[in-house]
Design a protein around this motif. Structure first.
Motif, PDB file in Angstrom:
ATOM      1  N   PHE A  62       0.820  -1.210   0.000  1.00 44.31           N
ATOM      2  CA  PHE A  62       0.000   0.000   0.000  1.00 44.31           C
ATOM      3  C   PHE A  62       0.857   1.265   0.000  1.00 44.31           C
ATOM      4  CE2 PHE A  62      -2.821  -3.258   1.732  1.00 44.31           C
ATOM      5  CZ  PHE A  62      -3.862  -3.143   0.828  1.00 44.31           C
ATOM      6  N   ALA A  63       1.976   1.211   0.759  1.00 42.60           N
ATOM      7  CA  ALA A  63       2.851   2.381   0.839  1.00 42.60           C
ATOM      8  C   ALA A  63       3.469   2.674  -0.530  1.00 42.60           C
ATOM      9  CB  ALA A  63       3.925   2.138   1.881  1.00 42.60           C
ATOM     10  N   ALA A  64       3.638   1.629  -1.349  1.00 46.63           N
ATOM     11  CA  ALA A  64       4.320   1.812  -2.628  1.00 46.63           C
ATOM     12  C   ALA A  64       3.363   2.213  -3.760  1.00 46.63           C
ATOM     13  CB  ALA A  64       5.031   0.515  -3.004  1.00 46.63           C
ATOM     14  N   LEU A  65       2.073   2.190  -3.512  1.00 45.05           N
ATOM     15  CA  LEU A  65       1.105   2.484  -4.579  1.00 45.05           C
ATOM     16  C   LEU A  65       0.868   3.994  -4.695  1.00 45.05           C
ATOM     17  CD1 LEU A  65      -1.491  -0.344  -3.863  1.00 45.05           C
ATOM     18  CD2 LEU A  65       0.048  -0.184  -5.833  1.00 45.05           C
ATOM     19  N   PRO A  66       0.521   4.468  -5.896  1.00 50.40           N
ATOM     20  CA  PRO A  66       0.251   5.904  -6.025  1.00 50.40           C
ATOM     21  C   PRO A  66      -0.991   6.309  -5.245  1.00 50.40           C
ATOM     22  CG  PRO A  66      -0.194   4.759  -8.108  1.00 50.40           C
ATOM     23  CD  PRO A  66       0.379   3.746  -7.178  1.00 50.40           C
ATOM     24  N   GLN A  67      -1.107   7.616  -4.949  1.00 49.66           N
ATOM     25  CA  GLN A  67      -2.286   8.093  -4.210  1.00 49.66           C
ATOM     26  C   GLN A  67      -3.541   8.038  -5.074  1.00 49.66           C
ATOM     27  OE1 GLN A  67      -0.947  11.870  -2.884  1.00 49.66           O
ATOM     28  NE2 GLN A  67      -0.034  11.016  -1.029  1.00 49.66           N
ATOM     29  N   ARG A  68      -4.703   7.930  -4.426  1.00 43.89           N
ATOM     30  CA  ARG A  68      -5.962   7.858  -5.155  1.00 43.89           C
ATOM     31  C   ARG A  68      -6.303   9.223  -5.747  1.00 43.89           C
ATOM     32  NH1 ARG A  68      -8.557   3.224  -3.619  1.00 43.89           N
ATOM     33  NH2 ARG A  68      -9.053   3.264  -5.813  1.00 43.89           N
ATOM     34  N   ARG A  69      -6.617   9.259  -7.027  1.00 44.39           N
ATOM     35  CA  ARG A  69      -6.973  10.538  -7.643  1.00 44.39           C
ATOM     36  C   ARG A  69      -8.339  10.514  -8.290  1.00 44.39           C
ATOM     37  NH1 ARG A  69      -1.474  10.582  -8.774  1.00 44.39           N
ATOM     38  NH2 ARG A  69      -0.442  12.059  -7.394  1.00 44.39           N
ATOM     39  N   ARG A  70      -8.845   9.302  -8.554  1.00 46.16           N
ATOM     40  CA  ARG A  70     -10.157   9.189  -9.198  1.00 46.16           C
ATOM     41  C   ARG A  70     -11.000   8.212  -8.422  1.00 46.16           C
ATOM     42  NH1 ARG A  70      -9.468   8.317 -15.503  1.00 46.16           N
ATOM     43  NH2 ARG A  70     -11.433   7.332 -15.038  1.00 46.16           N
ATOM     44  N   VAL A  78      -8.425 -19.066   1.123  1.00 46.49           N
ATOM     45  CA  VAL A  78      -8.014 -17.683   1.411  1.00 46.49           C
ATOM     46  C   VAL A  78      -6.845 -17.579   2.406  1.00 46.49           C
ATOM     47  CG1 VAL A  78      -8.789 -15.520   2.485  1.00 46.49           C
ATOM     48  CG2 VAL A  78     -10.128 -16.569   0.660  1.00 46.49           C
ATOM     49  N   PRO A  79      -6.863 -18.337   3.507  1.00 41.55           N
ATOM     50  CA  PRO A  79      -5.727 -18.217   4.435  1.00 41.55           C
ATOM     51  C   PRO A  79      -4.389 -18.554   3.771  1.00 41.55           C
ATOM     52  CG  PRO A  79      -7.558 -19.321   5.500  1.00 41.55           C
ATOM     53  CD  PRO A  79      -7.910 -19.222   4.050  1.00 41.55           C
ATOM     54  N   TYR A  80      -4.430 -19.347   2.692  1.00 45.60           N
ATOM     55  CA  TYR A  80      -3.190 -19.716   1.997  1.00 45.60           C
ATOM     56  C   TYR A  80      -2.838 -18.692   0.911  1.00 45.60           C
ATOM     57  CZ  TYR A  80      -4.862 -23.931   4.262  1.00 45.60           C
ATOM     58  OH  TYR A  80      -5.356 -24.804   5.187  1.00 45.60           O
ATOM     59  N   THR A  81      -3.858 -18.183   0.189  1.00 45.54           N
ATOM     60  CA  THR A  81      -3.543 -17.276  -0.921  1.00 45.54           C
ATOM     61  C   THR A  81      -3.349 -15.833  -0.458  1.00 45.54           C
ATOM     62  OG1 THR A  81      -5.906 -16.996  -1.376  1.00 45.54           O
ATOM     63  CG2 THR A  81      -4.743 -18.614  -2.698  1.00 45.54           C
ATOM     64  N   ARG A  82      -4.110 -15.428   0.553  1.00 46.18           N
ATOM     65  CA  ARG A  82      -3.996 -14.030   1.002  1.00 46.18           C
ATOM     66  C   ARG A  82      -3.187 -13.922   2.288  1.00 46.18           C
ATOM     67  NH1 ARG A  82      -5.953  -9.457  -2.225  1.00 46.18           N
ATOM     68  NH2 ARG A  82      -7.074 -10.504  -3.863  1.00 46.18           N
ATOM     69  N   GLY A  83      -2.862 -15.051   2.879  1.00 47.64           N
ATOM     70  CA  GLY A  83      -1.978 -15.043   4.043  1.00 47.64           C
ATOM     71  C   GLY A  83      -2.671 -14.690   5.345  1.00 47.64           C
ATOM     72  N   ALA A  84      -1.843 -14.401   6.358  1.00 41.88           N
ATOM     73  CA  ALA A  84      -2.350 -14.115   7.700  1.00 41.88           C
ATOM     74  C   ALA A  84      -3.027 -12.741   7.725  1.00 41.88           C
ATOM     75  CB  ALA A  84      -1.192 -14.139   8.685  1.00 41.88           C
ATOM     76  N   GLU A  85      -3.879 -12.569   8.732  1.00 39.12           N
ATOM     77  CA  GLU A  85      -4.611 -11.293   8.857  1.00 39.12           C
ATOM     78  C   GLU A  85      -3.641 -10.145   9.098  1.00 39.12           C
ATOM     79  OE1 GLU A  85      -7.408 -11.885  12.028  1.00 39.12           O
ATOM     80  OE2 GLU A  85      -8.688 -13.163  10.802  1.00 39.12           O
ATOM     81  N   ILE A  86      -3.767  -9.108   8.272  1.00 38.38           N
ATOM     82  CA  ILE A  86      -3.063  -7.868   8.595  1.00 38.38           C
ATOM     83  C   ILE A  86      -4.054  -6.711   8.467  1.00 38.38           C
ATOM     84  CG2 ILE A  86      -0.735  -8.616   7.848  1.00 38.38           C
ATOM     85  CD1 ILE A  86      -1.415  -6.305   5.567  1.00 38.38           C
ATOM     86  N   SER A  87      -3.914  -5.736   9.357  1.00 34.90           N
ATOM     87  CA  SER A  87      -4.747  -4.538   9.302  1.00 34.90           C
ATOM     88  C   SER A  87      -3.892  -3.389   8.795  1.00 34.90           C
ATOM     89  CB  SER A  87      -5.230  -4.163  10.703  1.00 34.90           C
ATOM     90  OG  SER A  87      -6.074  -5.158  11.221  1.00 34.90           O
ATOM     91  N   ARG A  88      -4.407  -2.639   7.831  1.00 33.05           N
ATOM     92  CA  ARG A  88      -3.680  -1.426   7.419  1.00 33.05           C
ATOM     93  C   ARG A  88      -3.810  -0.383   8.523  1.00 33.05           C
ATOM     94  NH1 ARG A  88      -5.574   0.720   1.820  1.00 33.05           N
ATOM     95  NH2 ARG A  88      -3.799   2.093   2.170  1.00 33.05           N
ATOM     96  N   PRO A  89      -2.784   0.456   8.703  1.00 26.93           N
ATOM     97  CA  PRO A  89      -2.823   1.435   9.792  1.00 26.93           C
ATOM     98  C   PRO A  89      -3.908   2.497   9.600  1.00 26.93           C
ATOM     99  CG  PRO A  89      -0.638   1.366   8.749  1.00 26.93           C
ATOM    100  CD  PRO A  89      -1.517   0.470   7.957  1.00 26.93           C
ATOM    101  N   PHE A  90      -4.438   2.941  10.714  1.00 30.14           N
ATOM    102  CA  PHE A  90      -5.515   3.920  10.715  1.00 30.14           C
ATOM    103  C   PHE A  90      -5.177   5.163   9.871  1.00 30.14           C
ATOM    104  CE2 PHE A  90      -7.282   7.790  12.581  1.00 30.14           C
ATOM    105  CZ  PHE A  90      -8.636   7.530  12.488  1.00 30.14           C
ATOM    106  N   ALA A  91      -3.972   5.714  10.075  1.00 29.83           N
ATOM    107  CA  ALA A  91      -3.631   6.981   9.405  1.00 29.83           C
ATOM    108  C   ALA A  91      -3.689   6.810   7.880  1.00 29.83           C
ATOM    109  CB  ALA A  91      -2.247   7.455   9.849  1.00 29.83           C
TER     110      ALA A  91
END
Ligand code: 5AD
Ligand code: SF4
Length: 447
Positions: free
Chosen positions: A140-148, A170-183
């Motif tokens: 997510f940090a490496a993706l461009p900012q949302r503009r549209r 899903v637990p195998y393809t998307r991996g363990a649960e991670i939450s993106r940070p609030f900010a």
């Protein structure tokens, strides 16, 4: 592979769930930032990204036929399109794809697609690459900012699943649960609002497991995140999906009664109405606990529309188990639902369980289940006739002057009159079908 000219145009084709739709949008933004333009509808693209789904068998088979179709169309036009396979099939079957489909030059997993630009460079130089790493949150940090943004936007807040239902990849393809940070989420929601979003659907494989810290460092759950996003003045509606019954906390239930912008709709998969099957599925809830949970949600928000997911023909499912599922469907009265035939997924515990159910029995049960779900959906839509509600206008309809949008209960509503995409308009619901409602515009846009 031979070197090719750098791609000038791209197309991203997403299959499966809403998270793939979100990922597909983010990949498109990333490619556009690289100076590659979206291909014109109906014209061949220099780069095609197949953003795949692995949840059921047919979805994966479709990928191979798509690869064939794309290379054939390229050969006929005298070009060699670059093909990238992304998404969950890439994660699960990357090596097989590389071996089975020589036309594919990139295989990129759902947690690695921010690295597509480098992979495209390699592909242009004639080298095939696979990247199925699962770096936590680097993407997510490496993706461009949302503009549209469309009026109704998706925002991935959580990925992965730790539940390990015995049928699920899903637990195998998307991996363990991670939450993106609030900010990061608050910032993305703000940017989506600035770009025209009026509604945000918070996405996660197990979205109610989202955890974070608010701006003052206090621990919050999904309800806290919803509350913060509801403070954005341009966001009029919030939804979230998908949840597991085990992670619905008191605060989230209360939020349904307290936050006006949180829409009266809950997608809460149950999968089966038989406790025996639920145990074999490792679902960690029973029909009784599920129904009790729904009662609490309905107490908080009496007009809540309910939706669910169902699997028929899980190994060992008897006619009596299936009858329990039908009983549950009648007890809940779902406004909408998704139902599937069980599909054995390689590597999951259920795939090797005894008593796999015969395909004809699955077909027959699915038909009966869909009949019951369809009757409830129609009844729910019919009960809306005569009511008025706010509709978020999402696109033009087929007829002149016609618009399509969604009611608060996620029903598709069409009406004619003075409106524009992104408007919130008051509509009286006048007629109901199984999949949509007709409405009459009461007053033009609220804002
Ligand atoms: N077979 C059939 N349906 C499945 N689902 C998940 N895994 C399988 C499978 N192996 C369904 C579940 C889930 C939805 C996203 O897909 O109902 O909630
Ligand atoms: Fe799959 Fe179960 Fe996790 Fe849902 S909760 S993604 S069905 S393992």
């Amino acid at each position: 592979m031979r070197p090719v000219a750098p791609p000038k145009t791209f197309r991203v084709k997403s299959f499966g769930c809403q998270m793939n739709v979100y990922d597909g949008e983010r990949m498109a933004e990333l490619l556009a930032e690289q100076g590659i333009a979206p291909a014109v509808e109906g014209e061949a693209a220099d780069l095609v990204v197949l953003n795949t789904c692995h949840i059921r068998e047919k979805a994966a088979e479709k990928v191979y036929s798509d690869i064939g179709r794309i290379s054939k169309a390229g050969a006929e036009a005298g070009t060699t399109p670059l093909i990238a396979v992304a998404g969950c099939v890439a994660q699960a079957e990357g090596e097989e794809i590389m071996a089975r489909a020589p036309a594919v030059s990139m295989v990129v997993g759902p947690q690695a697609y921010h690295r597509l630009p480098g992979m495209i460079e390699q592909a242009v130089a004639g080298r095939r690459t696979t990247d199925t790493d699962m770096p936590a949150d680097a993407k997510f940090a490496a993706l461009p900012q949302r503009r549209r943004s469309a009026p109704a936007a998706f925002l991935t807040v959580q990925e992965g699943c730790d539940k390990f239902c015995t049928y699920c990849v899903v637990p195998y393809t998307r991996g363990a649960e991670i939450s993106r940070p609030f900010a990061a989420l608050f910032d993305e929601a703000q940017r989506l609002a600035d770009a025209g979003a009026r509604e945000i659907t918070l996405l996660g494989q197990n979205v109610s497991a989202w955890r974070g810290e608010d701006a003052r460092g206090r621990p919050i759950g999904l309800a806290g995140l919803i509350r913060a996003i509801a403070d954005l003045p341009d966001i009029a509606r919030i939804r979230y999906t998908t949840s597991h019954p085990a992670d619905m906390d008191d605060e989230l239930i209360a939020a349904h009664g307290e936050i006006g912008k949180l829409m009266p709709y809950l997608h809460l998969p149950v999968q089966s109405g038989s406790n025996r099957i639920l145990r074999a599925m490792n679902r960690s809830h029973s029909t009784e606990s599920y129904l009790a949970l729904l009662d609490r949600f309905r107490d908080a928000r009496p007009d809540l529309a309910l939706s669910g997911d169902f699997i028929v023909g899980f190994p060992g499912e008897s006619e009596a188990d299936f009858a329990d599922t039908l009983r549950l469907v009648d007890a809940v009265g779902y406004a909408a639902a998704f139902s599937f035939k069980y599909s054995p997924r390689p590597g999951t515990p259920a795939a090797t369980m005894p008593d796999q159910v015969a395909p004809e029995i699955m077909d027959e049960r699915l038909q009966r289940l869909q009949g019951a779900l369809g009757r409830h959906q129609l009844a729910f839509n019919q009960a809306s006739v005569g009511k008025s509600c706010t509709v978020l206008v999402e696109r033009r309809g087929k007829l002149p002057g016609q618009w399509l949008g969604k009611s608060p209960w996620l029903q598709s509503v069409h009406f004619t009159g003075e409106a524009a995409i992104g408007d919130l308009v008051e509509v009286e619901l006048t007629a109901a079908g199984p999949n949509s409602l007709a409405g009459r515009l009461l007053e033009p846009a609220l804002a």
